[in-house]
Design an enzyme around this catalytic site. Structure first.
Site, PDB file in Angstrom:
ATOM      1  CB  CYS A  22      -0.982  -0.075   1.165  1.00 20.47           C
ATOM      2  SG  CYS A  22      -2.409   0.967   0.881  1.00 20.47           S
ATOM      3  CG  HIS A  28      -3.115  -3.137   4.015  1.00 21.34           C
ATOM      4  ND1 HIS A  28      -2.245  -2.471   4.856  1.00 21.34           N
ATOM      5  CD2 HIS A  28      -3.712  -2.181   3.269  1.00 21.34           C
ATOM      6  CE1 HIS A  28      -2.311  -1.173   4.626  1.00 21.34           C
ATOM      7  NE2 HIS A  28      -3.197  -0.966   3.670  1.00 21.34           N
ATOM      8  CD  GLU A  73      -0.396  -5.323   6.317  1.00 22.22           C
ATOM      9  OE1 GLU A  73      -0.193  -5.879   5.222  1.00 22.22           O
ATOM     10  OE2 GLU A  73      -0.807  -4.151   6.422  1.00 22.22           O
TER      11      GLU A  73
HETATM   12  N1  GLN Z   1      -3.694   6.428   1.215  1.00 18.54           N
HETATM   13  C1  GLN Z   1      -2.391   6.181   1.735  1.00 18.54           C
HETATM   14  C2  GLN Z   1      -1.349   7.028   1.031  1.00 18.54           C
HETATM   15  O1  GLN Z   1      -1.605   7.561  -0.009  1.00 18.54           O
HETATM   16  C3  GLN Z   1      -2.032   4.717   1.641  1.00 18.54           C
HETATM   17  C4  GLN Z   1      -3.040   3.900   2.396  1.00 18.54           C
HETATM   18  C5  GLN Z   1      -2.501   2.686   3.045  1.00 18.54           C
HETATM   19  O2  GLN Z   1      -1.298   2.435   3.109  1.00 18.54           O
HETATM   20  N2  GLN Z   1      -3.397   1.913   3.609  1.00 18.54           N
HETATM   21  O3  GLN Z   1      -0.281   7.172   1.505  1.00 18.54           O
END
Ligand code: GLN
Length: 194
Positions: free
Chosen positions: A78, A171, A173
């Site tokens: 992410c 994610h 995890e």
């Molecule tokens: N929206 C976050 C960002 O742009 C990332 C979201 C996440 O890691 N769950 O940094």
């Protein structure tokens, strides 16, 4: 084998817990000294701007980039994927490590579906689908020639690998499934053999 989880902000404990279940020594990495003791690093999800600021503040940004360019294995989830990417199309002013040839849009899955869960087919980890949790996830809008697509959702890549760099929009995890972390451990083992 020692695994690090970048310990600036975000889903740090969750990744450490997965490695603990896998009986692997995993540590929070917040300094250059700690970075030098691990064989591979997870960059967790969180807030990419916050993690970026802290990477720069601690002097880790340049060192990490240099290590990754020399073959050090990393896995970004992410926000971690955003930090590894070459281009953040939605926020072109935001700096990134520029070690994974993809372009991403932050929060690219739209407001109404900011967070969702979906079963994905990831052939590399076996037949059983992987329950994938997306939380304000980055949308991959371009992948370079050298980038392998490991999983797609609705036709769009959501898990990719380029050499020693792996990343997922979701994610792993947070799912009660260890297979993606096991895949990363295999990557780290292979890298240390060379
Ligand atoms: N929206 C976050 C960002 O742009 C990332 C979201 C996440 O890691 N769950 O940094």
């Amino acid at each position: 084998m020692r695994i690090g989880v970048l310990g600036m902000q975000g889903d740090i404990e969750e990744h450490l817990a997965v490695f603990k279940r896998l009986n692997v020594d995993a540590f929070r990495v917040k300094s250059l000294k700690a970075l030098n003791t691990v064989d591979g690093l997870v960059i967790p999800g969180g807030e990419s701007t916050t993690i970026l600021r802290l990477l720069k503040l601690t002097g880790l940004f340049g060192k990490l980039k240099d290590m990754i360019q020399k073959g050090f294995p990393v896995f970004g989830t992410c926000a971690g994927m955003i930090l590894l990417s070459k281009e953040i199309t939605s926020h072109s002013e935001q700096d990134a490590l520029n070690v994974l040839d993809i372009s991403v849009n932050r929060n690219g899955y739209g407001r109404q579906v900011e967070s969702f869960e979906v079963d994905l087919s990831i052939p590399l980890i076996g037949e059983k689908p992987f329950k994938s949790i997306f939380i304000r996830a980055p949308l991959i809008v371009r992948t370079g020639k050298g980038v392998k697509i490991l999983a797609r959702y609705d036709g769009t890549p959501v898990m990719v690998r380029e050499g020693n760099v792996m990343a997922s929009s979701f994610h792993p995890e947070l799912s009660n499934d260890l297979r993606i972390h096991e895949l990363f451990l295999r990557m780290v083992k292979d890298a240390s053999r060379h």
